[in-house]
Design a protein around this motif. Structure first.
Motif, PDB file in Angstrom:
ATOM      1  N   ALA A  82       9.409  23.572  15.128  1.00  0.00           N
ATOM      2  CA  ALA A  82       9.101  23.559  16.550  1.00  0.00           C
ATOM      3  C   ALA A  82       8.660  22.171  17.018  1.00  0.00           C
ATOM      4  O   ALA A  82       8.645  21.896  18.219  1.00  0.00           O
ATOM      5  N   GLU A  83       8.306  21.305  16.045  1.00  0.00           N
ATOM      6  CA  GLU A  83       7.800  19.973  16.369  1.00  0.00           C
ATOM      7  C   GLU A  83       8.749  18.849  15.958  1.00  0.00           C
ATOM      8  O   GLU A  83       8.824  17.818  16.634  1.00  0.00           O
ATOM      9  N   TRP A  84       9.458  19.048  14.834  1.00  0.00           N
ATOM     10  CA  TRP A  84      10.243  17.965  14.248  1.00  0.00           C
ATOM     11  C   TRP A  84      11.574  18.481  13.715  1.00  0.00           C
ATOM     12  O   TRP A  84      11.680  19.638  13.313  1.00  0.00           O
ATOM     13  N   THR A  85      12.559  17.594  13.654  1.00  0.00           N
ATOM     14  CA  THR A  85      13.820  17.901  12.991  1.00  0.00           C
ATOM     15  C   THR A  85      14.234  16.712  12.137  1.00  0.00           C
ATOM     16  O   THR A  85      14.017  15.547  12.514  1.00  0.00           O
ATOM     17  N   LEU A  86      14.788  17.012  10.980  1.00  0.00           N
ATOM     18  CA  LEU A  86      15.191  15.984  10.028  1.00  0.00           C
ATOM     19  C   LEU A  86      16.715  15.894   9.954  1.00  0.00           C
ATOM     20  O   LEU A  86      17.417  16.883  10.169  1.00  0.00           O
ATOM     21  N   ALA A  87      17.200  14.717   9.615  1.00  0.00           N
ATOM     22  CA  ALA A  87      18.611  14.509   9.314  1.00  0.00           C
ATOM     23  C   ALA A  87      18.684  13.686   8.034  1.00  0.00           C
ATOM     24  O   ALA A  87      17.744  12.944   7.694  1.00  0.00           O
ATOM     25  N   GLU A  88      19.757  13.843   7.321  1.00  0.00           N
ATOM     26  CA  GLU A  88      19.946  13.110   6.062  1.00  0.00           C
ATOM     27  C   GLU A  88      21.290  12.411   6.092  1.00  0.00           C
ATOM     28  O   GLU A  88      22.314  13.023   6.370  1.00  0.00           O
ATOM     29  N   ARG A  89      21.280  11.121   5.846  1.00  0.00           N
ATOM     30  CA  ARG A  89      22.506  10.335   5.794  1.00  0.00           C
ATOM     31  C   ARG A  89      22.451   9.436   4.579  1.00  0.00           C
ATOM     32  O   ARG A  89      21.545   8.598   4.456  1.00  0.00           O
ATOM     33  N   GLY A  90      23.405   9.645   3.666  1.00  0.00           N
ATOM     34  CA  GLY A  90      23.451   8.838   2.464  1.00  0.00           C
ATOM     35  C   GLY A  90      22.218   8.967   1.604  1.00  0.00           C
ATOM     36  O   GLY A  90      21.839   8.026   0.902  1.00  0.00           O
ATOM     37  N   GLY A  91      21.579  10.137   1.650  1.00  0.00           N
ATOM     38  CA  GLY A  91      20.377  10.373   0.862  1.00  0.00           C
ATOM     39  C   GLY A  91      19.099   9.908   1.522  1.00  0.00           C
ATOM     40  O   GLY A  91      18.007  10.132   0.988  1.00  0.00           O
ATOM     41  N   ALA A 150       3.275  14.022  22.234  1.00  0.00           N
ATOM     42  CA  ALA A 150       2.998  12.738  22.864  1.00  0.00           C
ATOM     43  C   ALA A 150       3.885  11.643  22.280  1.00  0.00           C
ATOM     44  O   ALA A 150       4.239  10.687  22.972  1.00  0.00           O
ATOM     45  N   HIS A 151       4.259  11.765  21.006  1.00  0.00           N
ATOM     46  CA  HIS A 151       5.075  10.756  20.328  1.00  0.00           C
ATOM     47  C   HIS A 151       6.509  11.253  20.238  1.00  0.00           C
ATOM     48  O   HIS A 151       6.789  12.242  19.553  1.00  0.00           O
ATOM     49  N   GLN A 152       7.411  10.576  20.913  1.00  0.00           N
ATOM     50  CA  GLN A 152       8.810  10.968  20.942  1.00  0.00           C
ATOM     51  C   GLN A 152       9.650   9.934  20.192  1.00  0.00           C
ATOM     52  O   GLN A 152       9.585   8.739  20.480  1.00  0.00           O
ATOM     53  N   ILE A 153      10.411  10.413  19.216  1.00  0.00           N
ATOM     54  CA  ILE A 153      11.318   9.542  18.469  1.00  0.00           C
ATOM     55  C   ILE A 153      12.652  10.252  18.293  1.00  0.00           C
ATOM     56  O   ILE A 153      12.735  11.484  18.391  1.00  0.00           O
ATOM     57  N   SER A 154      13.679   9.489  18.024  1.00  0.00           N
ATOM     58  CA  SER A 154      15.011  10.047  17.806  1.00  0.00           C
ATOM     59  C   SER A 154      15.689   9.301  16.667  1.00  0.00           C
ATOM     60  O   SER A 154      15.931   8.089  16.772  1.00  0.00           O
ATOM     61  N   GLY A 155      15.921  10.013  15.571  1.00  0.00           N
ATOM     62  CA  GLY A 155      16.607   9.410  14.433  1.00  0.00           C
ATOM     63  C   GLY A 155      15.852   8.272  13.790  1.00  0.00           C
ATOM     64  O   GLY A 155      16.453   7.280  13.375  1.00  0.00           O
ATOM     65  N   GLU A 156      14.530   8.401  13.690  1.00  0.00           N
ATOM     66  CA  GLU A 156      13.695   7.356  13.078  1.00  0.00           C
ATOM     67  C   GLU A 156      13.943   7.309  11.577  1.00  0.00           C
ATOM     68  O   GLU A 156      13.813   8.305  10.869  1.00  0.00           O
ATOM     69  N   ALA A 157      14.321   6.135  11.080  1.00  0.00           N
ATOM     70  CA  ALA A 157      14.502   5.949   9.639  1.00  0.00           C
ATOM     71  C   ALA A 157      13.137   5.917   8.969  1.00  0.00           C
ATOM     72  O   ALA A 157      12.274   5.113   9.322  1.00  0.00           O
ATOM     73  N   LEU A 158      12.936   6.792   7.980  1.00  0.00           N
ATOM     74  CA  LEU A 158      11.620   6.942   7.355  1.00  0.00           C
ATOM     75  C   LEU A 158      11.450   6.092   6.104  1.00  0.00           C
ATOM     76  O   LEU A 158      10.333   5.956   5.602  1.00  0.00           O
TER      77      LEU A 158
END
Length: 232
Positions: A180-189, A200-208
């Protein structure tokens, strides 16, 4: 002036917009993030459900292994423990503070350690096996999982993923994130994080800067959504 009048007066004060500000590493650079009071409340509710699944209830004793800068991730866990009626003690994440975790485990009726990292696990030295034998449920950071398993433990994963927290349920089939708060994506591991809720903190596709694999769909615990297996 009484406790009741002081509490009532404090409750009447205007609440600031933010609960706090945290910092995480995003692909090697510092990123600052705001946490609103509503964000903190929802994080606490989610943490309470995860702790309850691991058997935390009134009278349970917890050790939360975390550092002061980690309050945005671990304060909701501590608050959730209080709401469940479970007293907690804090063990710091530094090697020279490992004795504190061992002392609590020896002297108090501890039923869970939440957030042990490799530094503390190694700092426990010869006491590690004894701590694992005394405490039935251990939540550990990814860097400590293999060490604890080798010492006879069966830890579940607790991981910071940018501004989010991932926690394994008792099934130990990947760490849940609050969908409900976050979603993850995986690309190349590599893992990337986006905001899903009204935070309050909005990000899109942030590399971790974290590597892992995602599992979609229902878990045997009944939760749906994403689970993540993080490379140690």
């Amino acid at each position: 002036m009484t406790l009741a009048s002081t509490t009532a007066a404090a409750a009447a004060l205007p609440q600031p917009r933010l609960w706090g500000v945290g910092r995480y590493e995003a692909a090697g650079r510092p990123a600052y993030f705001e946490i609103s009071w509503a964000d903190w409340r929802r994080d606490t509710d989610w943490a309470r459900a995860m702790l309850a699944d691991h058997g935390v209830r009134a009278g349970s004793g917890l050790i939360v292994v975390s550092g002061m800068p980690e309050a945005p991730w671990f304060d909701p866990v501590e608050t959730a423990a209080c709401e469940l009626g479970a007293p907690f003690s804090v063990g710091e994440i530094w090697s020279f503070e490992a004795f504190r975790t061992a002392m609590y485990a020896r002297r108090l009726p501890i039923t869970m350690i939440f957030g042990m990292d490799r530094t503390v696990a190694e700092g426990l030295g010869d006491e590690l096996a004894g701590v694992l034998a005394r405490v039935p449920v251990i939540g550990a950071r990814p860097d400590a999982i293999s060490l604890l398993a080798g010492a006879g433990g069966r830890p579940f994963v607790v991981a910071r993923l940018g501004p989010a927290l991932a926690v394994e349920c008792p099934q130990r089939a990947g760490a849940h994130v609050n969908g409900a708060e976050w979603t993850l994506a995986e690309r190349g591991g590599e893992l990337f994080l986006s905001t899903a809720g009204p935070r309050a903190h909005q990000i899109s596709g942030e590399a971790l800067g974290v590597h892992g694999a995602l599992t979609q769909g229902a878990c045997a615990c009944g939760r749906t959504g994403q689970r993540v297996t993080i490379a140690e």
